[in-house]
Every structure is written in structure tokens, then in C-alpha cells.
Design a protein around this motif. Structure first.
Motif, short mmCIF file in Angstrom:
data_model
loop_
_atom_site.label_atom_id
_atom_site.label_comp_id
_atom_site.label_asym_id
_atom_site.label_seq_id
_atom_site.Cartn_x
_atom_site.Cartn_y
_atom_site.Cartn_z
N SER A 177 2.06 -5.01 -6.11
CA SER A 177 3.44 -5.70 -5.22
C SER A 177 4.25 -6.68 -5.85
CB SER A 177 2.59 -6.69 -4.14
OG SER A 177 3.24 -7.25 -3.16
N ASP A 178 3.70 -7.30 -6.89
CA ASP A 178 4.75 -8.13 -7.82
C ASP A 178 5.89 -6.89 -8.35
OD1 ASP A 178 3.38 -10.37 -6.90
OD2 ASP A 178 2.07 -10.30 -8.84
N ILE A 179 5.42 -6.08 -9.02
CA ILE A 179 6.06 -5.09 -9.49
C ILE A 179 7.07 -4.63 -8.49
CG2 ILE A 179 6.39 -2.85 -10.67
CD1 ILE A 179 3.59 -3.54 -12.02
N GLY A 180 6.61 -4.23 -7.27
CA GLY A 180 7.48 -3.64 -6.11
C GLY A 180 8.58 -4.59 -6.05
N ARG A 181 8.23 -5.79 -5.82
CA ARG A 181 9.41 -6.58 -5.42
C ARG A 181 10.53 -6.71 -6.39
NH1 ARG A 181 6.83 -12.18 -2.64
NH2 ARG A 181 9.16 -12.43 -2.28
N HIS A 182 10.14 -6.37 -7.77
CA HIS A 182 11.31 -6.54 -8.77
C HIS A 182 11.98 -5.15 -8.67
CE1 HIS A 182 9.46 -10.06 -10.12
NE2 HIS A 182 10.56 -10.43 -10.66
N CYS B 202 -5.05 5.14 -5.25
CA CYS B 202 -3.77 4.84 -5.62
C CYS B 202 -3.49 3.39 -4.85
CB CYS B 202 -2.87 5.85 -5.11
SG CYS B 202 -2.78 7.41 -5.65
N PHE B 203 -4.46 2.52 -5.25
CA PHE B 203 -4.23 0.98 -4.54
C PHE B 203 -3.08 0.35 -5.17
CE2 PHE B 203 -7.22 0.35 -8.12
CZ PHE B 203 -8.17 1.20 -7.76
N PHE B 204 -2.75 0.60 -6.68
CA PHE B 204 -1.70 0.03 -7.24
C PHE B 204 -0.44 0.59 -6.53
CE2 PHE B 204 1.24 0.52 -10.87
CZ PHE B 204 1.45 -0.82 -11.24
N GLU B 205 -0.34 1.75 -6.18
CA GLU B 205 0.90 2.33 -5.51
C GLU B 205 1.08 1.86 -4.39
OE1 GLU B 205 -1.41 3.92 -7.22
OE2 GLU B 205 -0.44 5.23 -8.85
N GLU B 206 -0.11 1.61 -3.58
CA GLU B 206 -0.01 0.66 -2.15
C GLU B 206 0.71 -0.61 -2.36
OE1 GLU B 206 -4.23 2.37 -0.14
OE2 GLU B 206 -4.15 0.50 -1.17
N GLY B 207 0.45 -1.20 -3.33
CA GLY B 207 0.95 -2.59 -3.72
C GLY B 207 2.30 -2.55 -3.87
N ILE B 208 2.86 -1.33 -4.77
CA ILE B 208 4.20 -1.14 -5.07
C ILE B 208 5.03 -1.12 -4.00
CG2 ILE B 208 5.89 0.31 -6.11
CD1 ILE B 208 3.98 0.65 -8.63
N GLU C 104 4.52 -1.94 -0.69
CA GLU C 104 4.56 -3.36 0.26
C GLU C 104 5.36 -4.10 -0.61
OE1 GLU C 104 -0.19 -2.64 1.86
OE2 GLU C 104 0.24 -4.53 0.45
N GLY C 105 5.44 -4.25 -1.72
CA GLY C 105 6.33 -5.18 -2.46
C GLY C 105 7.83 -4.88 -2.16
N ILE C 106 8.20 -3.55 -2.18
CA ILE C 106 9.51 -2.88 -2.40
C ILE C 106 9.81 -3.38 -0.65
CG2 ILE C 106 11.01 -1.12 -1.85
CD1 ILE C 106 9.13 0.19 -4.36
N PHE C 107 8.99 -2.83 0.20
CA PHE C 107 9.33 -3.08 1.56
C PHE C 107 9.60 -4.66 1.99
CE2 PHE C 107 6.80 0.90 2.39
CZ PHE C 107 7.93 1.45 2.21
N PHE C 108 8.59 -5.34 1.26
CA PHE C 108 8.89 -6.81 1.69
C PHE C 108 10.17 -7.51 1.19
CE2 PHE C 108 7.91 -11.54 0.89
CZ PHE C 108 7.63 -11.82 2.00
#
Length: 250
Positions: A143-148, A206-212, A214-218
Motif C-alpha cells: 500500500s505504501d508503494i502504491g501510494r507513491h 498476491c497480498f503484496f499486489e493487493e496492497g499496491i 489499494e494504495g494507488i486507489f486511495f
């Protein structure tokens, strides 16, 4: 949710990590993941005496795992809020799949990308080989990575954003992403970087990808969406399938 007597969870707080294995305390923290709760709700959920729940809440509060606040609807009462994140928990060690991944390093790897993917896979199974279920922290880091990653995108519309994500996925060798509209929306990834060469382990990976996601969407939509994988290369499928739903539905 009940756990075995030797179950231990690792929580991240403002003071660092705390290992916890008390059944009632873990029950309380699990319940608080759904949002703030009153003392009465916690007593009902745990099925324990008020005095018992009160002692556990005092301990959790002193460790910065939960926070006690005045109830906005009744200032005489208190509500309890989760102030920590579950990062990992204990599980039965799973050695077999880790050993399979390690064999990749004793043969010629086709390219640099294959080498780094093998390292990623070794880390994923390595923790589990030593009895650590790292899904919570992997999802959080994702999720942290996704937000970036989201800072690369311009769209504030969900469907336009998915087109940008699909292009990003393809350009960076992460797989081929497609979408099936519906309720819920489905995201399908073929040739998924996270598990395309993984052995079949009869569970989703793929729980890591789930987080990515979620981070992008947020970050891009200012909206909290839950992304959960229901089909995976790890379950014997030739793709990974994710459902995207509002936070309260999963």
C-alpha cells in the motif's frame, strides 16, 4: 476469531514492535479493525466479564495498541480505537516451497529480471519457512508503494485510472492487466510478476499486489477500496483475479 494457544501476533506501534499472544487481547484488536467500539460492544464480542475486558483494555492502552476516547454521542462513555497495525503472526513452518524457490539460484537465470524475481519469491516463502506469516506487513508495504506509484498517474476517474495502471503494469514487466466491469469490478492479471513462476501451493499469494492496488486507489481517488485476490497462479490458475469493492463489503 479463535487461535491456537501458541499463536503470536506482531504489532507495530509508535514505540516499535510488540509481540502479543493473549487470546482476549487479540480478540479485542481483531474486532477494533472494523472501527471504533464501545466498552459494551467489546464485552459482548469477547463474551468475557466487564472486569476482565477492562483489565485487558488498560494493558492495550498502556502499550499504545489502542486509544481510549470520549464517546461523541455520550461524553460519559468511552470508545476504543485501534492505534496499531498487525504486521505478522506465527504459523506452522512451510519449508517445501521455500526449498523449491532456492533451487532457482543453483541454475542459470535467463536475465537480471529473473534473478530479482527469484529473490522476491525467496523472501515471500522464506518468512513462512521460519514460521512467520508476513501477509499483513506485505500488504501494508504494498500500500505504501502504491501510494507513491500513484504519483505517476493523472486520472481521478476510476476507469481512466485503471487504463493508466494497465499501461504502467505492461511497461514495467509486471504483467498484463485487464478489467471486467461489474459489481464488484474484477481485475485480471496474466503473466503476473509476483507469482508467474511460483509452484502451485493451493493458496492465494498476491497480498503484496493487493496492497499496491489499494494504495494507488486511495492516493488517486481519495477513496478507500478493498482489493482481494480470489484466483491465483498459486491456486493453479493461469492468471490472478482480484475483486475491487468498497472497504465495508470485504
Amino acid at each position: 476469531m479463535s487461535h491456537s494457544p501458541d499463536y503470536t501476533a506482531l504489532f507495530s506501534t509508535v514505540d516499535g514492535f510488540i509481540a502479543l499472544n493473549g487470546a482476549v487481547k487479540l480478540q479485542i484488536l481483531e474486532f477494533l479493525k472494523d472501527g471504533p467500539k464501545t466498552f459494551e460492544e467489546l464485552v459482548k464480542y469477547t463474551g468475557k466479564a466487564k472486569s476482565t475486558v477492562s483489565v485487558h483494555l488498560k494493558d492495550l492502552n498502556s502499550c499504545n495498541l489502542v486509544e481510549e476516547k470520549p464517546d461523541s454521542n455520550d461524553r460519559r462513555k468511552k470508545i476504543y480505537v485501534l492505534k496499531s497495525h498487525c504486521m505478522a503472526h506465527s504459523q506452522e513452518p512451510m519449508i517445501k516451497h521455500y526449498q523449491c524457490v532456492l533451487h532457482n539460484f543453483s541454475k542459470d537465470l535467463i536475465c537480471e529480471n529473473d534473478f530479482f524475481i527469484s529473490i522476491f519469491h525467496a523472501l515471500r516463502f522464506g518468512f513462512e519457512a521460519y514460521g512467520i506469516n508476513h501477509r499483513p506487513i506485505s500488504r501494508k508495504i504494498g500500500s505504501d508503494i502504491g501510494r507513491h506509484i500513484a504519483l505517476n498517474f493523472k486520472s481521478s476517474n476510476f476507469y481512466d485510472l485503471l487504463e493508466e495502471i494497465a499501461l504502467f503494469w505492461k511497461e514495467n514487466g509486471l504483467g498484463n492487466l485487464s478489467m471486467v466491469d461489474g459489481d464488484p469490478v474484477q481485475l485480471i492479471i496474466s503473466d503476473c510478476f509476483g507469482c508467474r513462476t511460483m509452484p502451485r501451493v493451493n493458496r492465494k499469494l498476491c497480498f503484496f499486489e493487493e496492497g499496491i492496488f489499494e494504495g494507488i486507489f486511495f492516493e488517486s481517488l481519495n477513496k478507500k477500496l478493498k482489493v482481494r485476490e480470489i484466483e491465483c497462479c498459486g491456486t493453479g490458475h493461469d492468471h490472478c483475479l482480484f475483486l475491487v469493492c468498497p472497504d465495508f463489503t470485504l
